[in-house]
Design a protein around this motif. Structure first.
Motif, short mmCIF file in Angstrom:
data_model
loop_
_atom_site.label_atom_id
_atom_site.label_comp_id
_atom_site.label_asym_id
_atom_site.label_seq_id
_atom_site.Cartn_x
_atom_site.Cartn_y
_atom_site.Cartn_z
N PHE B 64 0.83 -1.21 0.00
CA PHE B 64 0.00 0.00 0.00
C PHE B 64 0.86 1.26 0.00
N ILE B 65 1.99 1.22 0.71
CA ILE B 65 2.85 2.42 0.70
C ILE B 65 3.41 2.64 -0.69
N GLY B 66 3.80 1.57 -1.38
CA GLY B 66 4.27 1.71 -2.75
C GLY B 66 3.19 2.28 -3.65
N MET B 67 1.95 1.80 -3.46
CA MET B 67 0.86 2.27 -4.31
C MET B 67 0.55 3.74 -4.05
N VAL B 68 0.59 4.13 -2.77
CA VAL B 68 0.33 5.54 -2.45
C VAL B 68 1.43 6.43 -3.01
N LEU B 69 2.70 5.95 -2.89
CA LEU B 69 3.81 6.73 -3.46
C LEU B 69 3.62 6.91 -4.95
N GLY B 70 3.18 5.84 -5.62
CA GLY B 70 2.96 5.92 -7.06
C GLY B 70 1.89 6.96 -7.39
N LEU B 71 0.81 6.91 -6.64
CA LEU B 71 -0.32 7.81 -6.91
C LEU B 71 0.06 9.26 -6.64
N GLN B 72 0.66 9.50 -5.45
CA GLN B 72 1.04 10.87 -5.09
C GLN B 72 2.13 11.39 -6.00
N GLY B 73 3.13 10.53 -6.26
CA GLY B 73 4.24 10.94 -7.12
C GLY B 73 3.73 11.31 -8.50
N TYR B 74 2.80 10.52 -9.01
CA TYR B 74 2.28 10.81 -10.35
C TYR B 74 1.58 12.17 -10.36
N THR B 75 0.78 12.44 -9.33
CA THR B 75 0.05 13.71 -9.28
C THR B 75 1.00 14.89 -9.33
N ILE B 76 2.10 14.80 -8.54
CA ILE B 76 3.03 15.93 -8.48
C ILE B 76 3.88 15.99 -9.75
N LEU B 77 4.43 14.84 -10.15
CA LEU B 77 5.37 14.84 -11.27
C LEU B 77 4.69 15.17 -12.59
N SER B 78 3.42 14.80 -12.75
CA SER B 78 2.77 15.05 -14.03
C SER B 78 2.53 16.54 -14.23
N ASP B 79 2.54 17.34 -13.14
CA ASP B 79 2.47 18.80 -13.29
C ASP B 79 3.67 19.33 -14.06
N PHE B 80 4.82 18.66 -13.92
CA PHE B 80 6.03 19.10 -14.60
C PHE B 80 6.29 18.28 -15.86
N GLY B 81 5.35 17.44 -16.21
CA GLY B 81 5.53 16.61 -17.39
C GLY B 81 6.62 15.60 -17.26
N SER B 82 7.01 15.26 -16.03
CA SER B 82 8.11 14.31 -15.88
C SER B 82 7.65 13.10 -15.09
N GLU B 83 6.46 12.59 -15.46
CA GLU B 83 5.96 11.43 -14.72
C GLU B 83 6.79 10.18 -14.98
N ALA B 84 7.70 10.24 -15.96
CA ALA B 84 8.58 9.09 -16.20
C ALA B 84 9.56 8.90 -15.05
N ALA B 85 9.79 9.97 -14.25
CA ALA B 85 10.73 9.86 -13.15
C ALA B 85 10.11 9.20 -11.93
N ILE B 86 8.90 8.66 -12.08
CA ILE B 86 8.19 8.14 -10.91
C ILE B 86 8.89 6.90 -10.35
N GLY B 87 9.47 6.08 -11.25
CA GLY B 87 10.15 4.88 -10.78
C GLY B 87 11.34 5.24 -9.91
N GLN B 88 12.09 6.23 -10.38
CA GLN B 88 13.24 6.71 -9.62
C GLN B 88 12.82 7.21 -8.25
N MET B 89 11.74 7.99 -8.20
CA MET B 89 11.28 8.56 -6.93
C MET B 89 10.87 7.45 -5.97
N ILE B 90 10.06 6.51 -6.46
CA ILE B 90 9.56 5.44 -5.59
C ILE B 90 10.73 4.60 -5.08
N ALA B 91 11.63 4.23 -5.99
CA ALA B 91 12.71 3.32 -5.59
C ALA B 91 13.63 3.99 -4.57
#
Lengths: 149, 260
Positions: B64-91
């Motif tokens: 669940f923590i991984g899933m929440v990180l994915g969801l929150q990270g996507y929301t923030i990163l997609s504002d900057f158009g860099s949602e591809a960096a989500i894997g890096q952030m989560i890991a």
């Protein structure tokens, strides 16, 4: 629960931990067993390294061919001396090639791009790039533009 | 007024004495390394109850923590158009910080409190002193296997937590939100270093495992042998372990990742 069942479950538990560590090593950190490839070091002097950091990427035509080892200040010329290790199988970089600091995308990380020259001789281990091009600084560009230079 | 100052001094002296006792206790336990043949089944039994039985809560929270990180990270990163960096952030978040820390907090609540209550009840029902009467060293027979089990189980649990979390982040980021799978793993591999990030995270969890297990067994061994004493010892285990983990995490992070 018998001792045997306990032993087996704990064994499985430890195996799961090892498997997870293997996953973190191979899939997450991209540690490949053959990563201890032979490399050689070449140098480049920049006026401004911008955001280059050790472990940064060195590429040629977009393909990663090495990484940045260290960045030190040359106290005589006040330039930054960047040492980079290049994969051993890329041994034919023309000696008049230039090291250029580029940015991937507008806000992306900076990396060193080797722009190929035409000389027949190639750079040897320990050589220094003849010409370099420093990091593009957007603030400097804008201020040049604003002051009309 | 004088009484207040005196009680302040007494509580300070008590704290120092109890730290000293905890240190002496640790020395006693560590010098009683489980004997290879006779101690092994005891250690296995504790590894089962401390490690294997904690697996369920670790896997579910990690997911669940991984899933929440994915969801929150996507929301923030997609504002900057860099949602591809989500894997890096989560890991990086999981391997460096959340994996060891959250595992240690859950471990203190799930296994540490159980250790304290078990040892405390053994003391209250005088099982420990009857062992001494029989010539069995309770430090070696009861405490040492539990301490070692916590010490060994924590890194394993933290590694599993990180792995499940990264997989959960992929579930949300790639399967649900449509980040390209190649850039999820590719960005991750480009930025996570095995020695700097993964191994440092494991070192953190080794330290946390040691501290949590030490606090848990010491609080049980040192508790007032009444029902109120056991309950307050269990509470202390969870509180002290959590505070020690969070404080040590800051120190370890500053030492490991603080060299800018």
């Amino acid at each position: 629960m018998t001792q045997r069942t306990t032993d087996i479950t704990v064994g499985l538990f430890m195996l799961a931990g090892l498997a997870a560590l293997l996953f973190l090593a191979l899939q997450v950190s991209g540690l490949s067993p053959k990563s201890a490839k032979s490399t050689y070091t070449i140098y480049a002097d920049f006026n401004d390294t911008g955001g280059i950091t050790p472990r940064g990427r060195v590429s040629m035509a977009g393909v990663t061919v090495g990484s940045v080892d260290s960045i030190t200040l040359n106290k005589e010329t006040f330039q930054a001396r960047v040492a980079m290790s290049i994969h051993g199988d890329v041994d034919n970089i023309p000696s008049d090639s230039a090291a250029v600091i580029r940015t991937s995308g507008l806000l992306g990380e900076q990396y060193i791009d080797i722009s190929i020259g035409g000389e027949m001789d190639s750079l040897k281990p320990g050589d220094t790039f003849y010409s370099t091009q420093s990091a593009m600084n957007i603030e400097r560009l804008i201020s040049n533009f604003a002051s009309g230079k | 007024m004088i009484d207040k100052i005196a009680s302040l001094g007494r509580s300070g002296a008590d704290a120092v004495i109890s730290i000293g006792r905890a240190g002496r206790f640790l020395g006693g336990v560590l010098s009683g390394v489980p004997r290879p043949v006779t101690g092994f089944p005891l250690l296995m039994k504790q590894l089962y109850s401390v490690g294997v039985l904690s697996l369920a809560i670790i896997v579910v929270s990690g997911l669940f923590i991984g899933m929440v990180l994915g969801l929150q990270g996507y929301t923030i990163l997609s504002d900057f158009g860099s949602e591809a960096a989500i894997g890096q952030m989560i890991a990086l978040t999981l391997v460096r910080e959340l994996g060891p820390v959250v595992t240690a907090l859950l471990f203190a609540g799930r296994a540490g409190s159980a250790l304290t209550a078990e040892i405390g009840l053994m003391k209250a029902t005088e099982q420990l002193s009857s062992m001494e009467m029989m010539g069995v060293d309770p430090l070696r027979r009861v405490i040492a296997p539990r301490l070692w089990a916590g010490f060994i189980a924590m890194p394993v649990l933290a590694i599993i937590f990180s792995m499940v979390g990264i997989w959960g982040g992929m579930l949300v980021g790639v399967e649900w939100l449509g980040v390209f799978e190649g850039s999820y793993w590719g960005n991750m591999q480009a930025s996570v270093d095995f020695w700097d990030d993964v191994v440092n995270g494991v070192i953190k969890s080794v330290v946390f495992g040691f501290v949590c297990a030490w606090i848990a067994v010491y609080q049980g061994y040192d508790c007032v042998p009444t029902s109120a004493g056991i309950s307050s010892a269990t509470t202390k285990t969870v509180v002290y372990s959590s505070l020690a983990v969070l404080g040590l995490d800051f120190v370890l992070t500053a030492v490991m990742f603080g060299n800018f």
